[in-house]
Motif scaffolding. Sequence first.
Motif, short mmCIF file in Angstrom:
data_model
loop_
_atom_site.label_atom_id
_atom_site.label_comp_id
_atom_site.label_asym_id
_atom_site.label_seq_id
_atom_site.Cartn_x
_atom_site.Cartn_y
_atom_site.Cartn_z
N TYR A 189 0.81 -1.21 0.00
CA TYR A 189 0.00 0.00 0.00
C TYR A 189 0.85 1.27 0.00
O TYR A 189 0.72 2.12 -0.88
N ARG A 190 1.75 1.37 0.98
CA ARG A 190 2.52 2.61 1.14
C ARG A 190 3.61 2.79 0.09
O ARG A 190 4.00 3.92 -0.19
N VAL A 191 4.11 1.67 -0.45
CA VAL A 191 5.17 1.79 -1.45
C VAL A 191 4.60 1.62 -2.86
O VAL A 191 4.58 2.57 -3.65
N LEU A 192 4.11 0.41 -3.18
CA LEU A 192 3.68 0.14 -4.56
C LEU A 192 2.50 1.00 -4.97
O LEU A 192 2.54 1.72 -5.98
N TRP A 193 1.40 0.94 -4.22
CA TRP A 193 0.20 1.65 -4.62
C TRP A 193 0.38 3.16 -4.61
O TRP A 193 0.06 3.84 -5.58
N GLU A 194 0.92 3.69 -3.51
CA GLU A 194 0.97 5.15 -3.39
C GLU A 194 2.02 5.76 -4.31
O GLU A 194 1.82 6.87 -4.83
N VAL A 195 3.14 5.09 -4.54
CA VAL A 195 4.15 5.62 -5.44
C VAL A 195 3.68 5.52 -6.89
O VAL A 195 3.70 6.52 -7.64
N LEU A 196 3.27 4.32 -7.31
CA LEU A 196 2.81 4.15 -8.69
C LEU A 196 1.56 4.98 -8.96
O LEU A 196 1.42 5.58 -10.04
N GLY A 197 0.65 5.04 -7.98
CA GLY A 197 -0.55 5.86 -8.14
C GLY A 197 -0.23 7.33 -8.30
O GLY A 197 -0.85 8.04 -9.10
N GLY A 198 0.75 7.81 -7.54
CA GLY A 198 1.15 9.21 -7.66
C GLY A 198 1.73 9.52 -9.02
O GLY A 198 1.43 10.57 -9.62
N ILE A 199 2.55 8.62 -9.54
CA ILE A 199 3.17 8.84 -10.86
C ILE A 199 2.12 8.80 -11.96
O ILE A 199 2.05 9.72 -12.80
N VAL A 200 1.29 7.76 -11.98
CA VAL A 200 0.28 7.62 -13.03
C VAL A 200 -0.75 8.74 -12.94
O VAL A 200 -1.13 9.35 -13.94
N GLY A 201 -1.23 9.02 -11.72
CA GLY A 201 -2.23 10.08 -11.55
C GLY A 201 -1.69 11.44 -11.95
O GLY A 201 -2.37 12.23 -12.62
N GLY A 202 -0.45 11.73 -11.57
CA GLY A 202 0.16 13.00 -11.96
C GLY A 202 0.31 13.13 -13.46
O GLY A 202 0.07 14.20 -14.04
N TRP A 203 0.68 12.02 -14.12
CA TRP A 203 0.83 12.04 -15.58
C TRP A 203 -0.51 12.29 -16.26
O TRP A 203 -0.61 13.10 -17.19
N LEU A 204 -1.57 11.62 -15.80
CA LEU A 204 -2.89 11.79 -16.41
C LEU A 204 -3.39 13.22 -16.25
O LEU A 204 -3.93 13.82 -17.19
N ILE A 205 -3.21 13.79 -15.06
CA ILE A 205 -3.69 15.16 -14.82
C ILE A 205 -2.86 16.15 -15.63
O ILE A 205 -3.39 17.11 -16.20
N GLY A 206 -1.55 15.91 -15.73
CA GLY A 206 -0.70 16.78 -16.54
C GLY A 206 -1.09 16.73 -18.01
O GLY A 206 -1.11 17.77 -18.69
N ARG A 207 -1.40 15.53 -18.51
CA ARG A 207 -1.84 15.40 -19.90
C ARG A 207 -3.16 16.13 -20.13
O ARG A 207 -3.35 16.80 -21.15
N ALA A 208 -4.08 16.00 -19.16
CA ALA A 208 -5.38 16.66 -19.30
C ALA A 208 -5.22 18.18 -19.33
O ALA A 208 -5.80 18.86 -20.19
N PHE A 209 -4.42 18.71 -18.41
CA PHE A 209 -4.21 20.16 -18.39
C PHE A 209 -3.45 20.62 -19.63
O PHE A 209 -3.71 21.71 -20.16
N GLY A 210 -2.52 19.81 -20.11
CA GLY A 210 -1.79 20.17 -21.32
C GLY A 210 -2.70 20.24 -22.53
O GLY A 210 -2.59 21.17 -23.35
N TRP A 211 -3.61 19.28 -22.64
CA TRP A 211 -4.54 19.29 -23.77
C TRP A 211 -5.49 20.48 -23.68
O TRP A 211 -5.72 21.18 -24.68
N LEU A 212 -6.04 20.74 -22.49
CA LEU A 212 -6.96 21.87 -22.33
C LEU A 212 -6.27 23.22 -22.55
O LEU A 212 -6.88 24.18 -23.01
N THR A 213 -4.98 23.28 -22.24
CA THR A 213 -4.27 24.55 -22.31
C THR A 213 -3.72 24.83 -23.71
O THR A 213 -3.80 25.96 -24.20
N PHE A 214 -3.20 23.80 -24.37
CA PHE A 214 -2.48 24.04 -25.62
C PHE A 214 -3.09 23.39 -26.86
O PHE A 214 -2.84 23.84 -27.98
N HIS A 215 -3.89 22.34 -26.69
CA HIS A 215 -4.25 21.53 -27.85
C HIS A 215 -5.75 21.45 -28.12
O HIS A 215 -6.15 20.75 -29.05
N VAL A 216 -6.56 22.11 -27.34
CA VAL A 216 -7.99 22.15 -27.65
C VAL A 216 -8.17 22.85 -29.00
O VAL A 216 -7.69 23.98 -29.16
N PRO A 217 -8.86 22.25 -29.95
CA PRO A 217 -9.01 22.88 -31.28
C PRO A 217 -10.04 23.99 -31.27
O PRO A 217 -11.06 23.93 -31.94
N ALA A 218 -9.77 25.02 -30.47
CA ALA A 218 -10.72 26.14 -30.38
C ALA A 218 -9.99 27.34 -29.82
O ALA A 218 -8.91 27.24 -29.25
#
Length: 418
Positions: A189-218
């Motif tokens: 829990y404290r090592v595998l889940w929380e470390v991997l979850g932090g990395i994957v979750g941070g990447w997904l949120i960064g991708r979402a903000f990047g798309w909304l900020t720079f790549h929305v076709p509008a």
Amino acid sequence: MTGAGLLIALVAWLPLALKRLPLSLPIVCIGIGAAIFLLPQVTLRPLPVRYPEITERFAEFVVIIALMGAGLKIDRVFGWHSWSITWRLLAITMPLGITAITLLGERALGLPFAAALLLAASLAPTDPVLAADVQVGPPKTGDEDEVRFGLTSEAGLNDGAAFPFVHLAILLAVALPAGESWVAEWLTYRVLWEVLGGIVGGWLIGRAFGWLTFHVPAESKLAQTGDGLIALSATFVSYGLIEIVHVYGFLAVFVTALTFRHTHREHQFQADMHAIAEQIERLAMMVLLILFGGALVSGLLAPVTWMDAIFALVILLVVRPVTGWLALLGHPADRGEKLTLAFFGIRGVGSIYYLAYGINHMPIAQAERLWGIVGLVVLLSILLHGLTITPIMRSLDKHRGVRPESTNASPPAKQARA
């Protein structure tokens, strides 16, 4: 209001005034805080042991803002080889440092093992807040030599990487006396889940903000606002969502910032977002350090013994330099760069947060003494590193053939618009 106005003016002016002096902004802030809280009219005593929840939350806020700023200003593309110096500092320096500090705390200071481990986990990470003077410059300035990149990326990642050891100390303090098993919970829990979850979750949120900020076709994409407060939004969304699902928010914020930065590396809006994050971080840092200066004159160091003081010096002058040097053996950098990377393991706001978190979540019999030790380490780190940053970094820049005046400077207007 007068004090707040003066503080904001100092936030803007002091970095410029101190640029050529062997002083750092944190040193001045601590001096201001000590002077304010020595006034007889000021009766507040900002000791962390009196305000444990406020200490934890305020330090937490400062750290996550610093992590966003650090991630946004790294120009280097993320990769296993290009970030090799970071992996060395994370995989070798930090575990060795935690082990050494734990053993010293238990055997030299007589602390219980769980308390010694908490102290070690709090003091092991390089601070992303107070290390700003040895970090890379703003986005697209080209101020990213091996030393500055190594210290920036290390500070960004090891705050999250130290959290499993803080939780290990808490589990040992709570589970062992009750006879409960803790190994499986910590590893899964404290090592595998929380470390991997932090990395994957941070990447997904960064991708979402990047798309909304720079790549929305509008024309309504966020970059069109020109408002750098989007960086603050990304920080809070990333940290909040990740903490809701119980994974490491510090790690997620830094990964979010890196991902956000690389969704459109050359856009000028990156500099706008970094500027806002840096200004908020500097203001919050100054407030915290003024309170820290007040805590120092209010008795923070009163429980510290001579052995504790020697322990603090050993951490800064022996443990970090030796473990840092060991991590860099075989790394293709010159001797001066390796020595600088090994030496500048600055301890600061991250250590304050981790200790506050640990004390608030586990029974500690010597809380005041631990606060005194961490306070002394942070104070000595600010003084030692703050007084040596300017001459050492100027010497390194001169050796690299870079004019010191050109570092950390904003790009020319035409270049910035490009």
